[in-house]
Design an enzyme around this catalytic site. Structure first.
Site, PDB file in Angstrom:
ATOM      1  N   ASP A 143       0.813  -1.226   0.000  1.00  0.00           N
ATOM      2  CA  ASP A 143       0.000   0.000   0.000  1.00  0.00           C
ATOM      3  C   ASP A 143       0.843   1.271   0.000  1.00  0.00           C
ATOM      4  O   ASP A 143       0.428   2.302   0.528  1.00  0.00           O
ATOM      5  CB  ASP A 143      -0.970   0.028   1.205  1.00  0.00           C
ATOM      6  CG  ASP A 143      -1.754  -1.256   1.336  1.00  0.00           C
ATOM      7  OD1 ASP A 143      -2.233  -1.738   0.303  1.00  0.00           O
ATOM      8  OD2 ASP A 143      -1.871  -1.776   2.454  1.00  0.00           O
ATOM      9  N   GLU A 144       2.021   1.221  -0.594  1.00  0.00           N
ATOM     10  CA  GLU A 144       2.905   2.392  -0.590  1.00  0.00           C
ATOM     11  C   GLU A 144       2.546   3.386  -1.687  1.00  0.00           C
ATOM     12  O   GLU A 144       3.060   4.510  -1.680  1.00  0.00           O
ATOM     13  CB  GLU A 144       4.374   1.963  -0.795  1.00  0.00           C
ATOM     14  CG  GLU A 144       4.942   1.039   0.268  1.00  0.00           C
ATOM     15  CD  GLU A 144       4.745  -0.428  -0.093  1.00  0.00           C
ATOM     16  OE1 GLU A 144       4.016  -0.715  -1.075  1.00  0.00           O
ATOM     17  OE2 GLU A 144       5.301  -1.290   0.609  1.00  0.00           O
ATOM     18  N   GLY A 145       1.719   2.963  -2.644  1.00  0.00           N
ATOM     19  CA  GLY A 145       1.372   3.865  -3.751  1.00  0.00           C
ATOM     20  C   GLY A 145       2.075   3.490  -5.040  1.00  0.00           C
ATOM     21  O   GLY A 145       2.350   4.353  -5.874  1.00  0.00           O
ATOM     22  N   LYS A 146       2.320   2.198  -5.223  1.00  0.00           N
ATOM     23  CA  LYS A 146       3.019   1.733  -6.438  1.00  0.00           C
ATOM     24  C   LYS A 146       2.198   2.008  -7.692  1.00  0.00           C
ATOM     25  O   LYS A 146       2.743   2.335  -8.738  1.00  0.00           O
ATOM     26  CB  LYS A 146       3.292   0.226  -6.336  1.00  0.00           C
ATOM     27  CG  LYS A 146       4.203  -0.156  -5.203  1.00  0.00           C
ATOM     28  CD  LYS A 146       4.315  -1.662  -5.037  1.00  0.00           C
ATOM     29  CE  LYS A 146       3.074  -2.314  -4.467  1.00  0.00           C
ATOM     30  NZ  LYS A 146       2.748  -1.983  -3.080  1.00  0.00           N
TER      31      LYS A 146
ATOM     32  N   GLY B  39      -4.342  -4.038  -4.329  1.00  0.00           N
ATOM     33  CA  GLY B  39      -5.287  -3.021  -4.797  1.00  0.00           C
ATOM     34  C   GLY B  39      -4.501  -1.772  -5.140  1.00  0.00           C
ATOM     35  O   GLY B  39      -4.080  -1.058  -4.243  1.00  0.00           O
ATOM     36  N   HIS B  40      -4.254  -1.568  -6.419  1.00  0.00           N
ATOM     37  CA  HIS B  40      -3.408  -0.437  -6.822  1.00  0.00           C
ATOM     38  C   HIS B  40      -4.287   0.758  -7.217  1.00  0.00           C
ATOM     39  O   HIS B  40      -5.059   0.686  -8.166  1.00  0.00           O
ATOM     40  CB  HIS B  40      -2.478  -0.860  -7.963  1.00  0.00           C
ATOM     41  CG  HIS B  40      -1.437  -1.838  -7.499  1.00  0.00           C
ATOM     42  ND1 HIS B  40      -0.431  -2.316  -8.285  1.00  0.00           N
ATOM     43  CD2 HIS B  40      -1.238  -2.409  -6.283  1.00  0.00           C
ATOM     44  CE1 HIS B  40       0.329  -3.136  -7.576  1.00  0.00           C
ATOM     45  NE2 HIS B  40      -0.152  -3.215  -6.366  1.00  0.00           N
TER      46      HIS B  40
ATOM     47  N   ARG C  93       2.327 -28.613  -6.967  1.00  0.00           N
ATOM     48  CA  ARG C  93       2.053 -29.154  -8.302  1.00  0.00           C
ATOM     49  C   ARG C  93       0.602 -29.591  -8.448  1.00  0.00           C
ATOM     50  O   ARG C  93       0.267 -30.565  -9.113  1.00  0.00           O
ATOM     51  CB  ARG C  93       2.996 -30.326  -8.650  1.00  0.00           C
ATOM     52  CG  ARG C  93       4.353 -29.927  -9.182  1.00  0.00           C
ATOM     53  CD  ARG C  93       5.317 -29.329  -8.212  1.00  0.00           C
ATOM     54  NE  ARG C  93       5.516 -29.983  -6.945  1.00  0.00           N
ATOM     55  CZ  ARG C  93       6.453 -30.868  -6.679  1.00  0.00           C
ATOM     56  NH1 ARG C  93       7.292 -31.232  -7.596  1.00  0.00           N
ATOM     57  NH2 ARG C  93       6.582 -31.363  -5.462  1.00  0.00           N
TER      58      ARG C  93
ATOM     59  N   GLN D 233       2.160  -5.852  -3.173  1.00  0.00           N
ATOM     60  CA  GLN D 233       2.514  -5.956  -1.755  1.00  0.00           C
ATOM     61  C   GLN D 233       3.856  -5.241  -1.485  1.00  0.00           C
ATOM     62  O   GLN D 233       4.242  -4.381  -2.268  1.00  0.00           O
ATOM     63  CB  GLN D 233       2.557  -7.416  -1.277  1.00  0.00           C
ATOM     64  CG  GLN D 233       1.184  -8.073  -1.176  1.00  0.00           C
ATOM     65  CD  GLN D 233       0.680  -8.664  -2.471  1.00  0.00           C
ATOM     66  OE1 GLN D 233       1.407  -9.334  -3.189  1.00  0.00           O
ATOM     67  NE2 GLN D 233      -0.559  -8.435  -2.794  1.00  0.00           N
TER      68      GLN D 233
HETATM   69  P1  IMP Z   1      -2.742 -12.757   1.653  1.00  0.00           P
HETATM   70  O1  IMP Z   1      -1.719 -12.237   0.703  1.00  0.00           O
HETATM   71  O2  IMP Z   1      -4.162 -12.422   1.269  1.00  0.00           O
HETATM   72  O3  IMP Z   1      -2.547 -14.209   1.959  1.00  0.00           O
HETATM   73  O4  IMP Z   1      -2.516 -12.004   3.059  1.00  0.00           O
HETATM   74  C1  IMP Z   1      -1.341 -12.191   3.821  1.00  0.00           C
HETATM   75  C2  IMP Z   1      -0.925 -10.878   4.471  1.00  0.00           C
HETATM   76  O5  IMP Z   1      -0.505  -9.956   3.469  1.00  0.00           O
HETATM   77  C3  IMP Z   1      -2.041 -10.171   5.261  1.00  0.00           C
HETATM   78  O6  IMP Z   1      -1.459  -9.499   6.357  1.00  0.00           O
HETATM   79  C4  IMP Z   1      -2.563  -9.166   4.267  1.00  0.00           C
HETATM   80  O7  IMP Z   1      -3.191  -8.078   4.889  1.00  0.00           O
HETATM   81  C5  IMP Z   1      -1.279  -8.759   3.582  1.00  0.00           C
HETATM   82  N1  IMP Z   1      -1.486  -8.249   2.226  1.00  0.00           N
HETATM   83  C6  IMP Z   1      -1.743  -8.973   1.112  1.00  0.00           C
HETATM   84  N2  IMP Z   1      -1.863  -8.169   0.051  1.00  0.00           N
HETATM   85  C7  IMP Z   1      -1.649  -6.924   0.486  1.00  0.00           C
HETATM   86  C8  IMP Z   1      -1.609  -5.656  -0.161  1.00  0.00           C
HETATM   87  O8  IMP Z   1      -1.766  -5.517  -1.379  1.00  0.00           O
HETATM   88  N3  IMP Z   1      -1.361  -4.587   0.645  1.00  0.00           N
HETATM   89  C9  IMP Z   1      -1.126  -4.713   1.971  1.00  0.00           C
HETATM   90  N4  IMP Z   1      -1.156  -5.868   2.614  1.00  0.00           N
HETATM   91  C10 IMP Z   1      -1.409  -6.966   1.885  1.00  0.00           C
END
Ligand code: IMP
Length: 427
Positions: A13-16, A40-41, A142, A223
């Site tokens: 969520d840094e703003g990529k 979610g970009h 697999r 992420q």
């Molecule tokens: P998962 O990727 O849905 O399995 O979630 C694992 C962890 O990564 C959780 O703490 C989520 O909140 C975090 N996470 C997954 N995707 C994002 C993202 O795009 N932004 C921030 N946190 C994320």
């Protein structure tokens, strides 16, 4: 023209999305290389405001070829909806392609993500419950089904039958829920296949062609580094690598081809889901940041945990990614702060440390050691020239730069594409 990777440097969520949208105007190709629709970009540009979960953020630039790489796991329902929403709003998606090696999120992945989280009880990871973890688990086991499998209906049926038999045992015998129907899942995925088939390609050759033409290629991370399954706060991590190294594997590109690696840092820290976060502010300052910045998950709507900039974690992120430049986003959120804190070290069990511990238990015991800087308390959202930033804001940026040992090339001061201060050349 180079290959530039744009990498989340903190907990996501840094703003990529905004950075990719901005830089894509000069690019030939943008490749998303990891994660799934857990991402979610957010992008705000002349087309409007968008929250992209799977489609690369370069889609708004005419002529840019957008690829969803092999390293992404795809929920077809989400992708089809995203394509349709974009088309409805006048965005052309004819330049979008999907790697035939990308794995699919299946209905049992989504079910299992929820069931596994429930079973963890108080030790839940706080996943997005989008099925991303179970899909990557199946990839390693697999037991995955790939987008390319959608192109051969008979083989798809055979593979789905084999896998679903196994998944239904887990669903019924371990979790006590109803089994999934082979006919229904197969019919659904045949329908998705009809829609997605024109987008599915062998994409490494497309990337190679763009490379040979010397065109600018952006690798769009999802992420952030501190959610990496190896180097993040394991087990409170995601399940694919958000690191620059993940960019090679998730796009099908040699490490020797990446010229620049841009780390995207928020001017403070946020985290959503479980796991330690040493600079978390569980007070009115944290609430103030959350409300001012609307720090709620783009994908899940969950409130994000907010805290001061953690330079120990940031330095670690720079090292494991090899950032050649940094972007600092959301600087404007700090405009109202009379004083700012930066975490410059940790105290662990009475000892000062300056590294990011591998053990989540140790990290949870780390107390942040802060350095304080004066705030600037003037609006920065309309500033486009670095020299016009208030002195205290420039001091804050310079201090971050020193601490993370990486030049800050770009500073974002608002969600819109043009709300950016270019400090040094990036491309
Ligand atoms: P998962 O990727 O849905 O399995 O979630 C694992 C962890 O990564 C959780 O703490 C989520 O909140 C975090 N996470 C997954 N995707 C994002 C993202 O795009 N932004 C921030 N946190 C994320």
């Amino acid at each position: 023209m180079p290959v530039v990777a744009i990498i989340g440097a903190q907990w996501g969520d840094e703003g990529k999305g905004k950075v990719v949208d901005l830089l894509a105007q000069q690019a030939k190709m943008v490749v998303r290389f990891s994660g799934g629709d857990n991402a979610g970009h957010s992008v705000a540009n002349p087309y409007g405001e968008f929250k992209l979960h799977l489609v690369p953020s370069g889609i708004f630039s005419p002529r840019v070829v957008c690829i969803i790489g092999n390293g992404v796991v795809i929920n077809p329902v989400v992708l089809i909806d995203e394509i349709e929403q974009l088309n409805k709003r006048g965005v052309d998606t004819s330049r979008l392609f999907i790697s035939d090696r990308a794995h699919l999120i299946m209905p049992y992945h989504i079910l299992l993500d929820g069931l596994e989280e429930e079973a963890r009880g108080g030790k839940a990871l706080g996943t997005t419950r989008k099925g991303v973890g179970p899909a990557f688990t199946d990839k390693a086991a697999r037991l995955g089904i790939r987008t390319g499998d959608l192109l051969d209906k008979e083989a798809l049926l055979e593979r789905l039958r084999f896998i679903l038999d196994y998944k239904n045992v887990i669903l019924t015998k371990i979790y006590g829920v109803s089994p999934l129907s082979l006919d229904e899942v197969y019919a659904q995925y045949c329908q998705y296949a009809g829609y997605l088939a024109p987008y599915i390609r062998e994409t490494t050759t497309m990337i190679d062609e763009a490379l040979n033409q010397g065109k600018l290629i952006l690798l769009e991370g999802a992420q952030g580094a501190l959610l990496d399954p190896d180097f993040g706060t394991y087990p409170y991590t995601t399940s694919s690598s958000p690191l620059a190294g993940g960019g090679c594997l998730g796009a099908g590109l040699s490490p020797t081809k990446i010229d620049r690696i841009l780390g995207v840092f928020k001017a403070y820290c946020t985290r959503v889901g479980g796991g330690p976060m040493p600079t978390e502010l569980k007070d009115e300052t944290g609430d103030l940041i959350r409300e001012r910045a609307h720090e709620y998950g783009t994908t899940t709507g969950r409130p994000r945990r907010c805290g001061w900039f953690d330079a120990v974690a940031a330095r670690f992120s720079t090292r494991i990614n090899g950032f050649t430049g940094a972007v600092v986003t959301r600087l404007d959120i700090l405009d109202i702060m009379p004083r700012l804190k930066i975490c410059v070290g940790y105290e662990l069990d009475g000892k000062s440390i300056d590294y990011f511990p591998g053990s989540v238990a140790a990290l949870a015991r780390c107390q942040p050691v802060y350095e304080e800087l004066p705030g600037w308390q003037v609006p920065t959202s309309d500033i486009r020239d670095y020299d016009q930033l208030p002195l205290q804001a420039r001091q804050y940026i310079s201090r971050l730069e020193e601490l993370i040992s990486c030049p800050v090339s770009l500073i974002c001061v608002g969600p819109e594409r043009e709300q950016a201060i270019k400090r040094t050349p990036i491309l």
